[in-house]
Design an enzyme around this catalytic site. Structure first.
Site, short mmCIF file in Angstrom:
data_model
loop_
_atom_site.label_atom_id
_atom_site.label_comp_id
_atom_site.label_asym_id
_atom_site.label_seq_id
_atom_site.Cartn_x
_atom_site.Cartn_y
_atom_site.Cartn_z
N ARG A 62 0.83 -1.22 0.00
CA ARG A 62 0.00 0.00 0.00
C ARG A 62 0.85 1.25 0.00
NH1 ARG A 62 -3.42 -2.18 4.71
NH2 ARG A 62 -2.03 -3.94 4.45
N GLU A 99 4.25 -9.33 14.25
CA GLU A 99 3.58 -9.67 15.52
C GLU A 99 4.08 -11.02 16.03
OE1 GLU A 99 -0.59 -9.37 15.16
OE2 GLU A 99 -0.92 -9.56 17.32
P1 AMP Z 1 3.66 -2.50 12.10
O1 AMP Z 1 4.93 -3.08 11.57
O2 AMP Z 1 3.15 -3.21 13.33
O3 AMP Z 1 3.75 -0.99 12.32
O4 AMP Z 1 2.54 -2.78 11.00
C1 AMP Z 1 2.43 -1.94 9.89
C2 AMP Z 1 2.05 -2.69 8.65
O5 AMP Z 1 1.01 -3.64 8.88
C3 AMP Z 1 1.52 -1.70 7.63
O6 AMP Z 1 2.08 -2.03 6.37
C4 AMP Z 1 0.03 -1.86 7.68
O7 AMP Z 1 -0.50 -1.80 6.38
C5 AMP Z 1 -0.23 -3.22 8.33
N1 AMP Z 1 -1.19 -3.15 9.45
C6 AMP Z 1 -0.93 -3.36 10.77
N2 AMP Z 1 -2.02 -3.24 11.53
C7 AMP Z 1 -3.04 -2.95 10.69
C8 AMP Z 1 -4.46 -2.68 10.88
N3 AMP Z 1 -5.05 -2.70 12.09
N4 AMP Z 1 -5.19 -2.39 9.78
C9 AMP Z 1 -4.60 -2.36 8.55
N5 AMP Z 1 -3.31 -2.60 8.31
C10 AMP Z 1 -2.52 -2.90 9.37
#
Ligand code: AMP
Length: 179
Positions: A62, A99
């Site tokens: 995205r 995660e």
């Molecule tokens: P993070 O590495 O935990 O900051 O996760 C970010 C990535 O995961 C991004 O590329 C987001 O598109 C996706 N992502 C994580 N949580 C969500 C959520 N609740 N809704 C949509 N996309 C998410």
């Protein structure tokens, strides 16, 4: 109606996707709304209007859509950061935290010249593991990471603060509580 409400109402929330307990923030509805898409891109680039940015780096997938539009608006080049094994030329690879477990992302080794001013773009920052990996990757090939911008911040997960602690200014357009 404030700008934030207007843009925020263009994001669709899907409960329990991709698994129970997750509220998935779906930006396809914002992207498909001509006015909201334009406003989001305009607002993301606003702090850098008129300043020299060499490259915009977008995180697969995205971040490519938003990053391409942001790069165009700033008259900057666009650089993709991809999941491992997708880029055809010589790459630099970085592990990043998910995660559960880790994954790896890559960038072309010659995508950015040392000292170039770069803005990182993705749709959403949650724990910040993905963006942290991308900043490390960019710095490894010599980028001056001027900022990271995201449409959505999930502040309870601490990702934006993690980037700020790495001396990366963070711009986000809206927040959702929880995760
Ligand atoms: P993070 O590495 O935990 O900051 O996760 C970010 C990535 O995961 C991004 O590329 C987001 O598109 C996706 N992502 C994580 N949580 C969500 C959520 N609740 N809704 C949509 N996309 C998410």
């Amino acid at each position: 109606m404030t700008l934030e409400d207007d843009l925020q109402s263009a994001v669709r929330t899907i409960p329990d996707y991709p698994k129970p307990g997750i509220l998935f923030r779906d930006i396809t509805t914002l992207l498909g709304n001509a006015q909201a898409f334009r406003r989001a891109v305009d607002q993301l680039v606003h702090p850098w209007a008129g300043s020299k940015i060499d490259k915009v780096a977008g995180i697969e997938a995205r971040g490519f859509i938003l990053g391409g539009a942001v790069a165009h608006q700033l008259s900057a080049g666009f650089v993709p950061i991809r999941k491992k094994g997708k880029l055809p030329h010589q790459t630099v690879r970085m592990a990043y935290a998910l995660e559960y477990g880790t994954d790896e992302m890559e960038i072309h080794v010659d995508a950015i010249k040392p000292g170039e001013r770069v803005i990182l773009v993705d749709d959403l920052i949650a724990t910040g593991g993905t963006a942290e990996g991308a900043v490390k990757l960019l710095r490894q090939i010599g980028a001056d990471v001027c900022a990271a911008c995201f449409i959505i911040d999930l502040p309870d997960l601490g990702g934006a603060d993690k980037l700020r602690a790495m001396n990366v200014p963070v711009r986000t357009l809206m927040q959702f509580a929880g995760h």
